[in-house]
Motif scaffolding. Structure first.
Motif, PDB file in Angstrom:
ATOM      1  N   TYR A  76      27.539 -21.020 -42.656  1.00  0.00           N
ATOM      2  CA  TYR A  76      26.151 -20.633 -42.182  1.00  0.00           C
ATOM      3  C   TYR A  76      25.695 -19.401 -42.989  1.00  0.00           C
ATOM      4  O   TYR A  76      26.545 -18.279 -43.048  1.00  0.00           O
ATOM      5  CB  TYR A  76      26.264 -20.386 -40.595  1.00  0.00           C
ATOM      6  CG  TYR A  76      26.478 -21.149 -39.778  1.00  0.00           C
ATOM      7  CD1 TYR A  76      27.765 -21.429 -39.188  1.00  0.00           C
ATOM      8  CD2 TYR A  76      25.534 -22.382 -39.363  1.00  0.00           C
ATOM      9  CE1 TYR A  76      28.050 -22.598 -38.282  1.00  0.00           C
ATOM     10  CE2 TYR A  76      25.888 -23.256 -38.556  1.00  0.00           C
ATOM     11  CZ  TYR A  76      26.977 -23.362 -37.988  1.00  0.00           C
ATOM     12  OH  TYR A  76      27.350 -24.449 -37.163  1.00  0.00           O
ATOM     13  N   GLY A  90      20.967 -20.277 -40.298  1.00  0.00           N
ATOM     14  CA  GLY A  90      20.678 -21.500 -40.881  1.00  0.00           C
ATOM     15  C   GLY A  90      21.401 -22.729 -40.069  1.00  0.00           C
ATOM     16  O   GLY A  90      22.507 -22.575 -39.393  1.00  0.00           O
ATOM     17  N   TYR A 113      26.087 -14.786 -28.323  1.00  0.00           N
ATOM     18  CA  TYR A 113      25.759 -16.146 -28.818  1.00  0.00           C
ATOM     19  C   TYR A 113      25.852 -17.219 -27.946  1.00  0.00           C
ATOM     20  O   TYR A 113      26.724 -17.272 -27.503  1.00  0.00           O
ATOM     21  CB  TYR A 113      26.161 -16.244 -30.219  1.00  0.00           C
ATOM     22  CG  TYR A 113      25.956 -15.040 -31.169  1.00  0.00           C
ATOM     23  CD1 TYR A 113      26.986 -14.051 -31.335  1.00  0.00           C
ATOM     24  CD2 TYR A 113      24.832 -15.201 -31.955  1.00  0.00           C
ATOM     25  CE1 TYR A 113      26.820 -12.898 -32.108  1.00  0.00           C
ATOM     26  CE2 TYR A 113      24.462 -13.776 -32.901  1.00  0.00           C
ATOM     27  CZ  TYR A 113      25.595 -12.895 -33.029  1.00  0.00           C
ATOM     28  OH  TYR A 113      25.192 -11.919 -33.668  1.00  0.00           O
ATOM     29  N   GLN A 138      26.043 -21.468 -28.410  1.00  0.00           N
ATOM     30  CA  GLN A 138      26.076 -22.438 -29.594  1.00  0.00           C
ATOM     31  C   GLN A 138      25.981 -24.019 -28.785  1.00  0.00           C
ATOM     32  O   GLN A 138      27.118 -24.330 -27.760  1.00  0.00           O
ATOM     33  CB  GLN A 138      27.277 -22.335 -30.583  1.00  0.00           C
ATOM     34  CG  GLN A 138      27.197 -23.400 -31.606  1.00  0.00           C
ATOM     35  CD  GLN A 138      28.306 -23.249 -32.552  1.00  0.00           C
ATOM     36  OE1 GLN A 138      29.468 -22.755 -32.290  1.00  0.00           O
ATOM     37  NE2 GLN A 138      28.004 -23.687 -33.780  1.00  0.00           N
ATOM     38  N   GLN A 175      24.783 -27.452 -33.520  1.00  0.00           N
ATOM     39  CA  GLN A 175      23.612 -26.702 -33.784  1.00  0.00           C
ATOM     40  C   GLN A 175      24.411 -25.144 -34.313  1.00  0.00           C
ATOM     41  O   GLN A 175      25.436 -25.045 -34.117  1.00  0.00           O
ATOM     42  CB  GLN A 175      22.762 -26.376 -32.414  1.00  0.00           C
ATOM     43  CG  GLN A 175      22.173 -27.409 -32.222  1.00  0.00           C
ATOM     44  CD  GLN A 175      20.971 -27.290 -30.854  1.00  0.00           C
ATOM     45  OE1 GLN A 175      20.707 -25.953 -30.761  1.00  0.00           O
ATOM     46  NE2 GLN A 175      20.306 -28.331 -30.375  1.00  0.00           N
ATOM     47  N   PRO A 176      23.782 -24.441 -34.756  1.00  0.00           N
ATOM     48  CA  PRO A 176      24.284 -22.983 -35.392  1.00  0.00           C
ATOM     49  C   PRO A 176      24.104 -22.099 -33.993  1.00  0.00           C
ATOM     50  O   PRO A 176      23.473 -22.569 -33.019  1.00  0.00           O
ATOM     51  CB  PRO A 176      23.125 -22.593 -36.372  1.00  0.00           C
ATOM     52  CG  PRO A 176      21.910 -22.983 -35.902  1.00  0.00           C
ATOM     53  CD  PRO A 176      22.235 -24.424 -35.295  1.00  0.00           C
ATOM     54  N   PRO A 177      24.725 -20.947 -33.963  1.00  0.00           N
ATOM     55  CA  PRO A 177      24.766 -20.313 -32.826  1.00  0.00           C
ATOM     56  C   PRO A 177      23.459 -19.419 -32.713  1.00  0.00           C
ATOM     57  O   PRO A 177      22.462 -19.468 -33.759  1.00  0.00           O
ATOM     58  CB  PRO A 177      25.743 -19.078 -33.435  1.00  0.00           C
ATOM     59  CG  PRO A 177      26.651 -19.804 -34.292  1.00  0.00           C
ATOM     60  CD  PRO A 177      25.954 -20.775 -35.004  1.00  0.00           C
ATOM     61  N   TYR A 236      29.663 -16.990 -27.269  1.00  0.00           N
ATOM     62  CA  TYR A 236      30.972 -16.275 -27.864  1.00  0.00           C
ATOM     63  C   TYR A 236      30.116 -14.863 -27.969  1.00  0.00           C
ATOM     64  O   TYR A 236      28.934 -14.348 -28.122  1.00  0.00           O
ATOM     65  CB  TYR A 236      30.510 -16.673 -29.724  1.00  0.00           C
ATOM     66  CG  TYR A 236      31.252 -17.871 -29.874  1.00  0.00           C
ATOM     67  CD1 TYR A 236      30.318 -19.321 -30.028  1.00  0.00           C
ATOM     68  CD2 TYR A 236      32.560 -17.789 -30.284  1.00  0.00           C
ATOM     69  CE1 TYR A 236      30.817 -20.264 -30.472  1.00  0.00           C
ATOM     70  CE2 TYR A 236      33.127 -19.448 -30.681  1.00  0.00           C
ATOM     71  CZ  TYR A 236      32.535 -20.341 -30.586  1.00  0.00           C
ATOM     72  OH  TYR A 236      32.906 -21.540 -30.894  1.00  0.00           O
TER      73      TYR A 236
END
Lengths: 122, 113
Positions: free
Chosen positions: A95, A113, B42, B44, B48-50, B93
């Motif tokens: 990422y 991203g 974060y 997640q 998907q991204p964090p 996280y």
């Protein structure tokens, strides 16, 4: 809207090389540090590298230092990660993440991203 | 490196009930010169991204619902979801940014009971 789009992932043999790119838009790219963070599927996040706003300062995680090189081109709003001497344990989603300060130190990541998958396998 | 340890590894909570996630750092994240704790949270979701939820241990990122809050100082921190909604099912996280390298906890999976 901040947008970060990674590219360049794929399958590579152990010992091989790969160059990841991250195209940024929606913010003043040259003002902020940028980071690479990776994640083996189903595993925790691991910070990989940072580059300061002007490229003058870099840092690397112990597991990649000496093999990976981070760079940026502020004229193209782009971040890069050159990965050499790849190992199977480098297999992960990579990422691109935007920092919140210029130096990259004492920094958290306010935009990410979607990631690009790197698979190191023979 | 600063080691971040989250507990529990997973928890199942009923709709509308409280979820509490703990994060402990191996050294203090409180910087005396500015009295700030260098701790972020974060979320997640699968595939998907964090997504940043909380920074400075308790400052909510823009757009994060106020049922999600962060607290704590020094070495002990907590993320609380006061009334769990279906969209809160995710892995959470914590991350310290007091020192380089920035390090993450192992994650806490929150599921619906």
């Amino acid at each position: 809207e901040v947008l970060l789009v990674e590219s360049g992932g794929g399958v590579v043999q152990p010992g091989g090389s790969l160059r990841l790119s991250c195209a940024a838009s929606g913010f003043s790219f040259a003002d902020y540090a940028m980071h690479w963070v990776r994640q083996i599927p189903g595993m925790p996040l691991e910070w990989v590298s940072l580059m300061s706003w002007d490229g003058g300062s870099t840092a690397y995680g112990d597991s990649v230092r000496g093999r990976f090189t981070i760079s940026r081109d502020n004229t193209k709003n782009s971040l890069y990660l050159q990965m050499n001497s790849l190992r199977p344990e480098d297999t992960a989603f990579y990422y691109c993440a935007k920092g919140t300060v210029g130096s990259g130190y004492g920094d958290y990541f306010d935009n990410w991203g979607q990631g690009t998958l790197v698979t190191v396998s023979s | 490196d600063i080691v971040m340890t989250q507990s529990p590894d997973s928890l199942a909570v009923s709709l509308g009930e409280r979820a509490t996630i703990n994060c402990k750092s191996s050294q203090s994240l409180l910087y005396s010169s500015n009295n700030k704790n260098y701790l972020a949270w974060y979320q997640q979701k699968p595939g998907q991204p964090p997504k940043l939820l909380i920074y400075w241990a308790s400052t909510r990122e823009s757009g994060v619902p106020d049922r999600i809050s962060g607290s704590g100082s020094g070495t002990d921190f907590t993320l609380t979801i006061s009334s769990l909604q279906a969209e809160d099912v995710a892995v959470y996280y914590c991350q310290q940014y007091y020192d380089t390298p920035p390090t993450f906890g192992q994650g806490t999976k929150v599921e619906m009971k």
